[in-house]
Design a protein around this motif. Structure first.
Motif, PDB file in Angstrom:
ATOM      1  N   ILE A 108       0.826  -1.202   0.000  1.00  0.00           N
ATOM      2  CA  ILE A 108       0.000   0.000   0.000  1.00  0.00           C
ATOM      3  C   ILE A 108       0.862   1.255   0.000  1.00  0.00           C
ATOM      4  O   ILE A 108       0.531   2.247  -0.629  1.00  0.00           O
ATOM      5  N   LYS A 109       1.987   1.218   0.677  1.00  0.00           N
ATOM      6  CA  LYS A 109       2.887   2.372   0.683  1.00  0.00           C
ATOM      7  C   LYS A 109       3.471   2.598  -0.710  1.00  0.00           C
ATOM      8  O   LYS A 109       3.578   3.733  -1.181  1.00  0.00           O
ATOM      9  N   LEU A 110       3.828   1.516  -1.400  1.00  0.00           N
ATOM     10  CA  LEU A 110       4.313   1.639  -2.773  1.00  0.00           C
ATOM     11  C   LEU A 110       3.247   2.263  -3.675  1.00  0.00           C
ATOM     12  O   LEU A 110       3.532   3.144  -4.481  1.00  0.00           O
ATOM     13  N   LEU A 111       2.009   1.800  -3.518  1.00  0.00           N
ATOM     14  CA  LEU A 111       0.921   2.339  -4.330  1.00  0.00           C
ATOM     15  C   LEU A 111       0.704   3.819  -4.023  1.00  0.00           C
ATOM     16  O   LEU A 111       0.573   4.638  -4.928  1.00  0.00           O
ATOM     17  N   ARG A 112       0.665   4.169  -2.754  1.00  0.00           N
ATOM     18  CA  ARG A 112       0.467   5.583  -2.384  1.00  0.00           C
ATOM     19  C   ARG A 112       1.588   6.461  -2.935  1.00  0.00           C
ATOM     20  O   ARG A 112       1.341   7.590  -3.353  1.00  0.00           O
ATOM     21  N   ASN A 113       2.812   5.958  -2.917  1.00  0.00           N
ATOM     22  CA  ASN A 113       3.961   6.743  -3.368  1.00  0.00           C
ATOM     23  C   ASN A 113       4.042   6.879  -4.885  1.00  0.00           C
ATOM     24  O   ASN A 113       4.698   7.788  -5.384  1.00  0.00           O
ATOM     25  N   THR A 114       3.409   5.979  -5.636  1.00  0.00           N
ATOM     26  CA  THR A 114       3.497   6.016  -7.096  1.00  0.00           C
ATOM     27  C   THR A 114       2.171   6.359  -7.767  1.00  0.00           C
ATOM     28  O   THR A 114       2.115   6.494  -8.984  1.00  0.00           O
ATOM     29  N   ARG A 115       1.118   6.512  -7.005  1.00  0.00           N
ATOM     30  CA  ARG A 115      -0.211   6.742  -7.577  1.00  0.00           C
ATOM     31  C   ARG A 115      -0.268   8.005  -8.435  1.00  0.00           C
ATOM     32  O   ARG A 115      -0.975   8.059  -9.438  1.00  0.00           O
ATOM     33  N   GLN A 116       0.466   9.040  -8.084  1.00  0.00           N
ATOM     34  CA  GLN A 116       0.429  10.298  -8.847  1.00  0.00           C
ATOM     35  C   GLN A 116       0.932  10.112 -10.273  1.00  0.00           C
ATOM     36  O   GLN A 116       0.658  10.947 -11.128  1.00  0.00           O
ATOM     37  N   LYS A 117       1.617   9.025 -10.553  1.00  0.00           N
ATOM     38  CA  LYS A 117       2.101   8.749 -11.910  1.00  0.00           C
ATOM     39  C   LYS A 117       1.018   8.120 -12.783  1.00  0.00           C
ATOM     40  O   LYS A 117       1.194   7.983 -13.982  1.00  0.00           O
ATOM     41  N   LEU A 118      -0.099   7.732 -12.164  1.00  0.00           N
ATOM     42  CA  LEU A 118      -1.184   7.067 -12.874  1.00  0.00           C
ATOM     43  C   LEU A 118      -2.331   8.047 -13.117  1.00  0.00           C
ATOM     44  O   LEU A 118      -2.423   9.088 -12.470  1.00  0.00           O
ATOM     45  N   ASP A 119      -3.228   7.699 -14.017  1.00  0.00           N
ATOM     46  CA  ASP A 119      -4.405   8.504 -14.293  1.00  0.00           C
ATOM     47  C   ASP A 119      -5.240   8.642 -13.018  1.00  0.00           C
ATOM     48  O   ASP A 119      -5.506   7.651 -12.334  1.00  0.00           O
ATOM     49  N   ALA A 120      -5.676   9.847 -12.694  1.00  0.00           N
ATOM     50  CA  ALA A 120      -6.438  10.104 -11.470  1.00  0.00           C
ATOM     51  C   ALA A 120      -7.761   9.348 -11.440  1.00  0.00           C
ATOM     52  O   ALA A 120      -8.311   9.082 -10.373  1.00  0.00           O
ATOM     53  N   LYS A 121      -8.293   8.976 -12.614  1.00  0.00           N
ATOM     54  CA  LYS A 121      -9.557   8.248 -12.689  1.00  0.00           C
ATOM     55  C   LYS A 121      -9.371   6.735 -12.572  1.00  0.00           C
ATOM     56  O   LYS A 121     -10.345   5.993 -12.527  1.00  0.00           O
ATOM     57  N   GLN A 122      -8.126   6.287 -12.553  1.00  0.00           N
ATOM     58  CA  GLN A 122      -7.828   4.853 -12.502  1.00  0.00           C
ATOM     59  C   GLN A 122      -8.361   4.250 -11.215  1.00  0.00           C
ATOM     60  O   GLN A 122      -8.126   4.775 -10.137  1.00  0.00           O
ATOM     61  N   GLY A 123      -9.094   3.163 -11.328  1.00  0.00           N
ATOM     62  CA  GLY A 123      -9.590   2.433 -10.167  1.00  0.00           C
ATOM     63  C   GLY A 123      -8.693   1.249  -9.877  1.00  0.00           C
ATOM     64  O   GLY A 123      -7.916   0.817 -10.732  1.00  0.00           O
ATOM     65  N   PHE A 124      -8.795   0.731  -8.671  1.00  0.00           N
ATOM     66  CA  PHE A 124      -7.957  -0.394  -8.258  1.00  0.00           C
ATOM     67  C   PHE A 124      -8.791  -1.417  -7.511  1.00  0.00           C
ATOM     68  O   PHE A 124      -9.774  -1.072  -6.860  1.00  0.00           O
ATOM     69  N   LEU A 125      -8.396  -2.665  -7.598  1.00  0.00           N
ATOM     70  CA  LEU A 125      -8.985  -3.747  -6.821  1.00  0.00           C
ATOM     71  C   LEU A 125      -7.950  -4.216  -5.817  1.00  0.00           C
ATOM     72  O   LEU A 125      -6.776  -4.357  -6.160  1.00  0.00           O
ATOM     73  N   GLY A 126      -8.376  -4.447  -4.591  1.00  0.00           N
ATOM     74  CA  GLY A 126      -7.441  -4.910  -3.577  1.00  0.00           C
ATOM     75  C   GLY A 126      -8.106  -5.872  -2.621  1.00  0.00           C
ATOM     76  O   GLY A 126      -9.331  -5.981  -2.571  1.00  0.00           O
ATOM     77  N   ASP A 127      -7.296  -6.552  -1.830  1.00  0.00           N
ATOM     78  CA  ASP A 127      -7.846  -7.468  -0.838  1.00  0.00           C
ATOM     79  C   ASP A 127      -8.190  -6.694   0.435  1.00  0.00           C
ATOM     80  O   ASP A 127      -8.169  -5.472   0.476  1.00  0.00           O
ATOM     81  N   LYS A 128      -8.541  -7.421   1.510  1.00  0.00           N
ATOM     82  CA  LYS A 128      -8.994  -6.774   2.736  1.00  0.00           C
ATOM     83  C   LYS A 128      -7.950  -5.871   3.374  1.00  0.00           C
ATOM     84  O   LYS A 128      -8.289  -4.987   4.163  1.00  0.00           O
ATOM     85  N   ALA A 129      -6.699  -6.023   3.036  1.00  0.00           N
ATOM     86  CA  ALA A 129      -5.648  -5.163   3.584  1.00  0.00           C
ATOM     87  C   ALA A 129      -5.810  -3.719   3.125  1.00  0.00           C
ATOM     88  O   ALA A 129      -5.282  -2.811   3.754  1.00  0.00           O
TER      89      ALA A 129
END
Length: 59
Positions: A21-42
């Motif tokens: 999750i920290k990796l995703l938070r740190n790199t999310r700005q490089k992705l389209d702001a409308k991009q959705g994600f699927l994740g597990d209960k974590a």
């Protein structure tokens, strides 16, 4: 994926002890702001990530 509709992998490895999750938070700005994600209960509680819902575990 055909048409670029899905991101299958976000990041491959990082030195040190860092959570997914920290990796995703740190790199999310490089992705389209409308991009959705699927994740597990974590990932429950992250507004931009769709997580599983079990109606039998709700209070």
């Amino acid at each position: 994926m055909p048409g670029g509709e899905y991101i299958v992998d976000i990041y491959i490895g990082e030195l040190g002890n860092i959570s997914d999750i920290k990796l995703l938070r740190n790199t999310r700005q490089k992705l389209d702001a409308k991009q959705g994600f699927l994740g597990d209960k974590a990932y429950i509680g992250e507004g931009f990530i769709t997580t599983p819902y079990n109606p039998h575990s709700a209070p």
